[in-house]
Design an enzyme around this catalytic site. Structure first.
Site, mmCIF file in Angstrom:
data_model
loop_
_atom_site.group_PDB
_atom_site.id
_atom_site.type_symbol
_atom_site.label_atom_id
_atom_site.label_comp_id
_atom_site.label_asym_id
_atom_site.label_seq_id
_atom_site.Cartn_x
_atom_site.Cartn_y
_atom_site.Cartn_z
ATOM 1 N N HIS A 84 -5.753 0.226 7.627
ATOM 2 C CA HIS A 84 -5.078 -0.390 6.480
ATOM 3 C C HIS A 84 -3.968 -1.285 7.002
ATOM 4 C CE1 HIS A 84 -4.155 -0.388 2.133
ATOM 5 N NE2 HIS A 84 -2.899 -0.568 2.517
ATOM 6 N N THR A 122 -8.386 -7.991 0.805
ATOM 7 C CA THR A 122 -9.786 -7.864 1.238
ATOM 8 C C THR A 122 -10.742 -7.877 0.045
ATOM 9 O OG1 THR A 122 -9.047 -6.616 3.141
ATOM 10 C CG2 THR A 122 -11.345 -6.355 2.543
ATOM 11 N N ARG A 170 5.846 -1.567 -9.902
ATOM 12 C CA ARG A 170 6.671 -2.068 -8.775
ATOM 13 C C ARG A 170 6.448 -3.553 -8.540
ATOM 14 N NH1 ARG A 170 4.462 0.926 -4.148
ATOM 15 N NH2 ARG A 170 5.927 -0.263 -2.907
#
Ligand code: URA
Length: 439
Positions: A84, A122, A170
């Site tokens: 990741h 991605t 967020r």
């Protein structure tokens, strides 16, 4: 304790108990906690931070907010591994590394994300492949993983739903850049994915969310420690994002670049360095190689033999895309957008520094990213032939080539790109792409 009391305690700088954190995250998942309370909580954590213990409790509560995958029952025949990244520009690593690990005996059930801010995602890149199903049901996900050894899909409603909700809040409340919140967000998804090992690419530099190396280092340590405590062996590499990682930035253009990498038609050096370094760590974590040299040789053999390219093709086909994407990318990918212009610098010289965030934003404003969550993206726009730091630039050597939908969009991107490049008379020293290994 009511949610506002938990928020108040954090706002005043007190440590939260595990029970408070579990209660708050349960409310976030059920809807009992409002968006306003979630935003206030995120801002309180942003300013006050969290101890490792609190961060581990937050990660655990978010992981347990949904389903946890367990690949043991699937008898895959190899370790479940994943990589990741914390987000960058021109970062196509996942598209190549997942099939490379698969070709070396690992299984990569990769839950990836959409583009965020100026960074590419991605999922958006794979979305440019005709027919590719990035939201398969659990049975198809498992079948693709078994058939190809890798399956890259998007976050489902079932996996870490608390993160899905908190993340969206967020994103629009300026509370992304918080080490405990990023740690819990990333690891909750990875722990829910049932992995045996995780490699983290923590970016630092002017195109990363953590632009300062010390902040990125703290994030890497936080990820490694919280993951280890939760039973997920994790290694983080700190990598440089002071320039785009590859010569292409966009969506379909990055898929084409990944295919070129897998076939060997073209390999951007920094992209290659980071991909191999992360791959080595993944093979070591999964017990698929005894040492770094063997791991590297296995990864290179997977590339040279065509096995990794074949795994990529199998994954795309298993998830509904064309069967011959590697040999024949054109029908499956949109052609580059019709307005193509090469951008030249105002004066000849060498690329001395690049404002990477500005390059990412140029792609976004061409239509390759979103300014609102529900925006559609244009998969065909983007940049190719992006000059790396140290490259000569002048009338015969462009800074990049723009692929745009309209002349106006191309003109605006060209202006932004000229400003993003600092051109000097001498080539600068080249910084390594992989800075540090953190466990
Ligand atoms: N990627 C995530 O999944 N979460 C974050 O908070 C930041 C990057």
């Amino acid at each position: 304790m009511p949610p506002q009391e938990i928020i108040r305690r954090k706002r005043e700088g007190f440590a939260l108990d595990d029970a408070d954190i579990e209660f708050f995250i349960a409310g976030l998942t059920s809807g009992a906690v409002t968006d306003a309370q979630a935003a206030a909580f995120a801002m309180a954590v942003f300013f006050r931070g969290m101890s490792r213990r609190e961060c581990a409790a937050l990660t655990k509560a978010m992981t347990n907010s949904g389903r946890r995958l367990d690949w043991r029952g699937e008898r895959l025949g190899g370790p479940a591994l994943d990589k990741h990244s914390t987000g960058g520009v021109g970062d196509t690593v996942s598209l190549m590394l997942a099939p490379m690990i698969a070709a070396c005996g690992g299984f990569v059930p990769m839950i990836s994300g959409r583009g965020l801010g100026h960074t590419g995602g991605t999922l958006d890149k794979l979305g440019s492949i005709a027919g590719y199903n990035a939201a398969p049901d659990a049975a198809l996900f498992a079948r693709a993983l078994r058939e190809a050894g890798c399956a890259i899909i998007g976050q489902t409603d079932e996996l870490a739903p608390a993160d899905r909700r908190l993340y969206a809040i967020r994103d629009v409340t300026a509370t992304v850049e918080s080490i405990p919140l990023i740690t819990a967000s990333i690891l909750s998804k990875k722990l829910a994915a049932g992995l045996d090992g995780l490699v983290m690419d923590v970016k630092t530099g002017n195109g990363a969310f953590m632009s300062e190396p010390d902040d990125a280092r703290d994030l890497a340590r936080s990820l490694a420690e919280v993951a280890r405590e939760a039973g997920l062996p994790t290694v983080s590499l700190l990598t440089d994002m002071n320039e785009p990682l590859a010569s292409a930035a966009g969506n379909a253009v990055e898929v084409r670049n990944a295919i070129d990498y897998l076939t060997g038609a073209r390999r951007d050096p920094r992209l290659h360095e980071v991909t191999l370094a992360l791959g080595v760590e993944a093979l070591l974590l999964g017990g698929l190689a005894d040492d770094a040299a063997t791991a590297r040789a296995k990864l290179m053999a997977a590339l040279d033999s065509g096995a990794a390219a074949e795994r990529f093709a199998r994954m795309v086909a298993a998830l509904g895309g064309p069967r011959d994407i590697v040999e024949n990318p054109d029908p499956g990918l949109p052609p580059p957008a019709p307005i193509e212009i090469a951008v030249h610098p105002d004066r000849p010289g060498f690329a001395r520094a690049i404002d990477t965030r500005a390059i990412g934003l140029a792609v976004l404003t061409l239509g390759g990213g979103r300014t609102r969550p529900r925006d559609d993206i244009d998969p065909a726009v983007g940049l190719t032939r992006i000059a790396p730091i140290g490259a000569p630039a002048g009338p015969d050597a462009p800074l990049c080539v723009i692929h745009a939908r309209t002349e106006e969009a191309a003109g605006a991107a060209a202006r932004a790109i000229r400003l993003a490049f600092d051109i000097g008379d001498e080539p600068p020293l080249i910084a390594p792409a992989v800075i540090e290994r953190i466990v």
